[in-house]
Design an enzyme around this catalytic site. Structure first.
Site, PDB file in Angstrom:
ATOM      1  CG  HIS A 130       0.781   1.261  -3.270  1.00  0.00           C
ATOM      2  ND1 HIS A 130      -0.553   1.479  -3.040  1.00  0.00           N
ATOM      3  CD2 HIS A 130       0.842   0.160  -4.074  1.00  0.00           C
ATOM      4  CE1 HIS A 130      -1.274   0.552  -3.671  1.00  0.00           C
ATOM      5  NE2 HIS A 130      -0.443  -0.261  -4.304  1.00  0.00           N
ATOM      6  CD  GLU A 131       4.095  -1.625  -5.638  1.00  0.00           C
ATOM      7  OE1 GLU A 131       4.075  -2.864  -5.484  1.00  0.00           O
ATOM      8  OE2 GLU A 131       3.196  -1.012  -6.237  1.00  0.00           O
ATOM      9  CG  HIS A 134       1.513  -5.215  -2.209  1.00  0.00           C
ATOM     10  ND1 HIS A 134       0.205  -5.609  -2.148  1.00  0.00           N
ATOM     11  CD2 HIS A 134       1.612  -4.369  -3.277  1.00  0.00           C
ATOM     12  CE1 HIS A 134      -0.482  -5.026  -3.133  1.00  0.00           C
ATOM     13  NE2 HIS A 134       0.346  -4.273  -3.817  1.00  0.00           N
ATOM     14  CD  GLU A 179      -3.064  -2.388  -5.467  1.00  0.00           C
ATOM     15  OE1 GLU A 179      -2.536  -1.271  -5.523  1.00  0.00           O
ATOM     16  OE2 GLU A 179      -2.416  -3.448  -5.456  1.00  0.00           O
TER      17      GLU A 179
END
Length: 291
Positions: A130-131, A134, A179
């Site tokens: 998930h990070e 970004h 997100e």
């Protein structure tokens, strides 16, 4: 049981970027001077601040330091076709993870110990991915500003009177939309929607003792109940008011979005396309490899 994952060689951000992320990013780009101000003024100061904070009070993960976490990061980066950032583990009772990345600089992510303690290895990898989302989506410039706004909220209770209200609202809206793209990156890395949804469930009501007892199917059903509220005008207004000041969409909404995308033809086609390209490349090299 570990299931080999398709390596998504050549994966681009626009292959999986959520439409709401695209729309919100385009809206921010219409604000004159914002990108330059963050990159040239706020960015360098914020970079030094967060870097010093990590060096002083976190543990840098590597081959000789928590190698099991280092391996999870490298695998996620391989699947997403991304260079590994630095990974720091920080002692903190609030389950959280965040990323800092300015273009041309060394990106890093931070994961709190309390989050690691209530997740399985695959779920930890989903958080990492998930990070990484970004970074893959090049959220760095606006993510820097968003992180500074969150920091200001803690240090300055009346920060809304200091920063323009419109900027505050736009940044929070952008962050919530971004997100969704990063949740998709998590799914692409672990390639199991239940793993991603389990992370969201544990963020809602998990702990080291409660997490193993939670029922994912019941949580997914809870997400459907959240959808039902939108069928009335009052319900939609209440939901909008609830989320307006949040940095993240509510977990049940994120779980619903992942459940839908995992079942979509778009997701299946993306995996098949990348798998085919990967197989063709590895065959030319005389071998075939999967994580």
């Amino acid at each position: 049981m570990y299931i080999p994952k398709t390596l998504l060689i050549g994966l681009k951000a626009d292959d999986f970027r959520h439409p709401l992320d695209f729309q919100a990013t385009q809206a921010l780009k219409q604000m004159p001077g914002l990108d330059i101000a963050v990159r040239n003024l706020l960015g360098p100061v914020a970079e030094q601040f967060f870097y010093l904070n990590n060096i002083a009070s976190s543990v840098l993960v590597g081959e000789q330091q928590l190698p099991h976490l280092h391996k999870l990061l490298l695998e996620a980066c391989s699947v997403l076709d991304l260079e590994p950032p630095q990974l720091y583990i920080q002692q903190n009772p609030i389950p959280n993870a965040y990323t800092f990345a300015m273009r041309g600089k060394q990106p890093f992510m931070v994961i709190h110990t309390s989050l690691i303690e209530m997740l399985t290895p695959e779920e930890i990898q989903a958080v990492m991915a998930h990070e990484l989302g970004h970074l893959k989506c090049d959220h760095g410039v606006y993510l820097t500003l968003a992180n500074l706004l969150v920091l200001a909220a803690g240090l300055l209770p009346n920060w809304g009177t200091i920063l323009a209200q419109s900027l505050q609202e736009r940044m929070l809206e952008w962050l919530r939309c971004a997100e969704f793209s990063c949740d998709r990156a998590a799914l692409l890395a672990v390639q199991d929607p239940r793993v991603v949804m389990s992370v969201l469930m544990k963020l809602s009501g998990g702990s080291p003792t409660l997490s193993p007892l939670l029922n994912l199917d019941a949580f997914i059903e809870q997400a459907r109940a959240y959808d039902e509220i939108s069928k009335t005008e009052l319900g939609e207004m209440l939901k909008a008011a609830q989320t307006q000041q949040l940095t993240h969409p509510v977990p049940v909404l994120r779980a619903r979005e992942i459940d839908r995308w995992a079942s979509s033809q778009e997701y299946q086609t993306l995996l098949e396309k990348r798998k085919k390209e990967y197989n063709q490349k590895t065959e030319k090299m005389g071998g075939w490899r999967n994580w």
